[in-house]
Design an enzyme around this catalytic site. Sequence first.
Site, short mmCIF file in Angstrom:
data_model
loop_
_atom_site.label_atom_id
_atom_site.label_comp_id
_atom_site.label_asym_id
_atom_site.label_seq_id
_atom_site.Cartn_x
_atom_site.Cartn_y
_atom_site.Cartn_z
CE1 TYR A 297 0.55 24.85 -18.58
CE2 TYR A 297 1.12 22.91 -18.68
CZ TYR A 297 1.09 24.16 -18.68
OH TYR A 297 1.99 24.35 -20.02
N GLY A 298 -3.89 24.12 -13.06
CA GLY A 298 -5.10 23.53 -11.93
C GLY A 298 -4.27 23.32 -10.78
#
Length: 90
Positions: A62-63
């Site tokens: 996630y990122g």
Amino acid sequence: MTTRQLGRTDIYISPIGLGTAQFAGKSWISALSPPVPQDNIDTIIKTALDGGITWFDTSEMYGGGTSERALARGLTNAGIKPGDVTVATK
């Protein structure tokens, strides 16, 4: 909120967790959710804690670690110390 034992471990978590993909603000996640300012993340985390949530789900995917850092800041800002909640990561 009550807690439940996680499998056969000594870990107890809330039956409902908070996913943190929306905290990433970049990478492929940004196509699904606009960036969330840290002030809003802090509010989301505090609200979850106040509601009895003790389990947070995150992923380096996630990122590239952005969601983990945002979660850590939010938990710290809420006065949570290591061991007070459970963070599941993949």
